[in-house]
Design a protein around this motif. Structure first.
Motif, PDB file in Angstrom:
ATOM      1  N   THR A  79      -1.190 -12.085   4.439  1.00  0.00           N
ATOM      2  CA  THR A  79      -0.611 -11.095   5.339  1.00  0.00           C
ATOM      3  C   THR A  79      -1.724 -10.253   5.970  1.00  0.00           C
ATOM      4  O   THR A  79      -2.881 -10.341   5.550  1.00  0.00           O
ATOM      5  CB  THR A  79       0.338 -10.171   4.563  1.00  0.00           C
ATOM      6  OG1 THR A  79      -0.426  -9.490   3.553  1.00  0.00           O
ATOM      7  CG2 THR A  79       1.466 -10.957   3.908  1.00  0.00           C
ATOM      8  N   ASN A  83      -1.290  -4.735   4.038  1.00  0.00           N
ATOM      9  CA  ASN A  83      -0.294  -5.118   3.040  1.00  0.00           C
ATOM     10  C   ASN A  83      -0.907  -5.635   1.748  1.00  0.00           C
ATOM     11  O   ASN A  83      -0.202  -5.816   0.745  1.00  0.00           O
ATOM     12  CB  ASN A  83       0.632  -6.189   3.645  1.00  0.00           C
ATOM     13  CG  ASN A  83       1.703  -6.678   2.707  1.00  0.00           C
ATOM     14  OD1 ASN A  83       1.564  -7.763   2.129  1.00  0.00           O
ATOM     15  ND2 ASN A  83       2.755  -5.899   2.551  1.00  0.00           N
ATOM     16  N   HIS A  84      -2.219  -5.865   1.736  1.00  0.00           N
ATOM     17  CA  HIS A  84      -2.844  -6.564   0.613  1.00  0.00           C
ATOM     18  C   HIS A  84      -2.692  -5.819  -0.709  1.00  0.00           C
ATOM     19  O   HIS A  84      -2.326  -6.414  -1.734  1.00  0.00           O
ATOM     20  CB  HIS A  84      -4.328  -6.814   0.896  1.00  0.00           C
ATOM     21  CG  HIS A  84      -4.569  -7.857   1.935  1.00  0.00           C
ATOM     22  ND1 HIS A  84      -5.830  -8.222   2.347  1.00  0.00           N
ATOM     23  CD2 HIS A  84      -3.710  -8.619   2.659  1.00  0.00           C
ATOM     24  CE1 HIS A  84      -5.734  -9.163   3.270  1.00  0.00           C
ATOM     25  NE2 HIS A  84      -4.465  -9.405   3.482  1.00  0.00           N
ATOM     26  N   ASP A  86      -0.617  -3.417  -1.943  1.00  0.00           N
ATOM     27  CA  ASP A  86       0.712  -3.326  -2.551  1.00  0.00           C
ATOM     28  C   ASP A  86       1.213  -4.685  -3.014  1.00  0.00           C
ATOM     29  O   ASP A  86       1.820  -4.803  -4.094  1.00  0.00           O
ATOM     30  CB  ASP A  86       1.706  -2.710  -1.567  1.00  0.00           C
ATOM     31  CG  ASP A  86       1.458  -1.222  -1.331  1.00  0.00           C
ATOM     32  OD1 ASP A  86       0.727  -0.608  -2.133  1.00  0.00           O
ATOM     33  OD2 ASP A  86       1.995  -0.681  -0.342  1.00  0.00           O
ATOM     34  N   SER A  87       0.961  -5.733  -2.230  1.00  0.00           N
ATOM     35  CA  SER A  87       1.410  -7.076  -2.621  1.00  0.00           C
ATOM     36  C   SER A  87       0.659  -7.564  -3.854  1.00  0.00           C
ATOM     37  O   SER A  87       1.251  -8.184  -4.755  1.00  0.00           O
ATOM     38  CB  SER A  87       1.215  -8.057  -1.466  1.00  0.00           C
ATOM     39  OG  SER A  87       2.044  -7.739  -0.382  1.00  0.00           O
ATOM     40  N   TRP A 172      -1.738  -4.390  14.623  1.00  0.00           N
ATOM     41  CA  TRP A 172      -2.510  -3.932  13.467  1.00  0.00           C
ATOM     42  C   TRP A 172      -4.006  -4.128  13.633  1.00  0.00           C
ATOM     43  O   TRP A 172      -4.789  -3.601  12.823  1.00  0.00           O
ATOM     44  CB  TRP A 172      -2.040  -4.631  12.185  1.00  0.00           C
ATOM     45  CG  TRP A 172      -2.102  -6.132  12.180  1.00  0.00           C
ATOM     46  CD1 TRP A 172      -1.102  -6.993  12.497  1.00  0.00           C
ATOM     47  CD2 TRP A 172      -3.231  -6.955  11.823  1.00  0.00           C
ATOM     48  NE1 TRP A 172      -1.520  -8.303  12.370  1.00  0.00           N
ATOM     49  CE2 TRP A 172      -2.822  -8.303  11.951  1.00  0.00           C
ATOM     50  CE3 TRP A 172      -4.529  -6.678  11.403  1.00  0.00           C
ATOM     51  CZ2 TRP A 172      -3.672  -9.374  11.683  1.00  0.00           C
ATOM     52  CZ3 TRP A 172      -5.385  -7.744  11.131  1.00  0.00           C
ATOM     53  CH2 TRP A 172      -4.947  -9.068  11.275  1.00  0.00           C
ATOM     54  N   THR A 178      -4.576   0.162   9.567  1.00  0.00           N
ATOM     55  CA  THR A 178      -3.979  -1.141   9.284  1.00  0.00           C
ATOM     56  C   THR A 178      -4.999  -2.262   9.086  1.00  0.00           C
ATOM     57  O   THR A 178      -4.687  -3.263   8.433  1.00  0.00           O
ATOM     58  CB  THR A 178      -3.015  -1.546  10.416  1.00  0.00           C
ATOM     59  OG1 THR A 178      -3.684  -1.377  11.684  1.00  0.00           O
ATOM     60  CG2 THR A 178      -1.758  -0.691  10.384  1.00  0.00           C
TER      61      THR A 178
END
Length: 396
Positions: A79, A83-84, A86-87, A172, A178
């Motif tokens: 992604t 997002n890295h 939290d994932s 982003w 982002t």
């Protein structure tokens, strides 16, 4: 190694070009050692298309639901960078190993937060730094380790790429919150990771950055001089403004020069060994080619990661080993914004650049980088003021 009794149950988060073009094909090369059980994407149509193409049964628009339902062994994160973290944390907490695209996170603080969720024996989070794993780099690493080429003295690490203005129309890209940074963070990180995996820890860095040709918040070009713990020095250039694209690394040692030039991946043919004039045994110094011709692909790294998973040991390009490139990048931003040389030892948890690459003042960092592109010399004081603000923030 004995073949595992059950395949690695893998899930892929994100179904964009990097997942379709790199991660899913890499997983396929593992054959019956791995099974892709699920895909995750907020875009339901893209999810369905990719799942149909790759015959993946599990289809989810929510990561947490997928983790609870499928309980995968490995989660591949493909992604955008924001997002890295939290994932990765959610996947580790669910007991899954993680293989995450570059950059690992938006900051060193985020990287360390991910690492805090690992456990001895796994799960671990590893990061996509595939250039370490080609046979050329592995052969050269062995020569560095055994000293057969002498002592490293001078290096060059250039990532000269081209991205047209339309590339940054993706919302982003080119934004602090982002993407974390510019080409120093999102593009040159591959070559810098290979550099660090070969030459080891860095000691100090002096850098400059500028926004010369693209409408972004971050830099679009950076230059740095890096000094290593061994005493070797390296010039590093990262650019998205270079029409003739190349990725080039050069290492001058006492007994040889070793070079590799490619774009997005190399094979044996992209390397060159040049013995020094005084080298008596030139064939020994060159030591080329290796028996294997393994390119620097996602598949090469994934094979190594799968072996580590099966042995329940920390994989390469994870933990402190995976942190090195992001640490150097942090030092580069700190140097460029503060206007001075930065020591690796200065990057302590309370440093504002550890929390964010702009040092806590994104507007001043943007102004500083853009000032370098102004043709009016009278505008130069704005750059000085921005640098002063950043430096003051270090001691606030």
């Amino acid at each position: 190694m004995n073949k595992p009794s059950t395949p690695i149950r893998a899930a892929v988060v994100g179904t964009g070009g990097i997942a379709r073009g790199r991660h899913l094909p890499a997983l396929a090369t593992l054959g019956d050692r791995a099974q892709v059980v699920a895909l995750v994407d907020v875009d339901a149509e893209a999810l369905a298309r990719t799942a149909d193409e790759w015959s993946v049964p599990g289809r989810y628009t929510d990561l947490d639901t997928m983790l609870r339902t499928e309980r995968p062994d490995l989660v591949v994160i493909a992604t955008p960078p924001g997002n890295h973290k939290d994932s990765a944390v959610a996947s580790l907490d669910a007991g899954a190993w993680v293989w995450c695209e570059k950059p690992p996170a938006l900051s060193l603080a985020e990287y360390d937060e991910i690492a805090a969720h690992e456990r001895d024996g796994g799960p671990y989070a590893a990061y996509v730094f595939q250039h370490r794993f080609g046979s050329g780099a592995e052969r050269f690493r062995g020569q560095l380790d055994d000293g057969s080429l002498g002592r490293p003295l001078v290096a060059v690490c250039h990532t000269l790429w081209y991205r047209a203005p339309a590339y940054f129309e993706v919302p982003w890209r080119g934004r602090w919150e982002t993407e974390g940074g510019g080409p120093t963070m999102g593009h040159g990180i591959h070559q810098m990771d290979l550099l660090l995996s070969l030459l080891g820890d860095w000691h100090s860095v002096t850098a400059q950055m500028a926004t010369l040709g693209r409408d972004v918040q971050t830099e679009d070009v950076s230059l740095a001089m890096v000094r290593f713990g061994s005493g070797a020095v390296c010039s590093v250039v990262n650019s998205l403004l270079s029409p003739r694209e190349t990725s080039y690394l050069r290492f001058d040692l006492t007994d040889a020069t070793v070079e590799v030039e490619h774009l997005y991946g190399y094979g044996n043919a992209d390397w060159r060994w040049t013995p020094a004039p005084h080298a008596v045994d030139a064939d020994r110094v060159a030591g080329w080619p290796p028996v294997d011709d393994l390119d620097s692909s996602h598949a090469a790294q994934l094979a190594s990661l799968a072996e580590s998973f099966e042995r329940r040991e920390r994989p390469r390009a994870s933990g402190p080993d995976g942190r090195r490139s992001l640490e150097l990048i942090t030092g580069m931003y700190r140097s460029a914004i503060s206007g001075r040389t930065v020591l690796r030892s200065e990057l302590t948890p309370d440093d504002p650049f550890v929390a964010a690459l702009h040092g806590g003042d994104p507007a001043s960092a943007t102004a500083l980088f853009r000032a370098a592109a102004l043709s009016d010399p009278a505008a130069a004081p704005s750059a000085t003021a921005a640098a002063s603000t950043a430096e003051e923030s270090l001691h606030a």
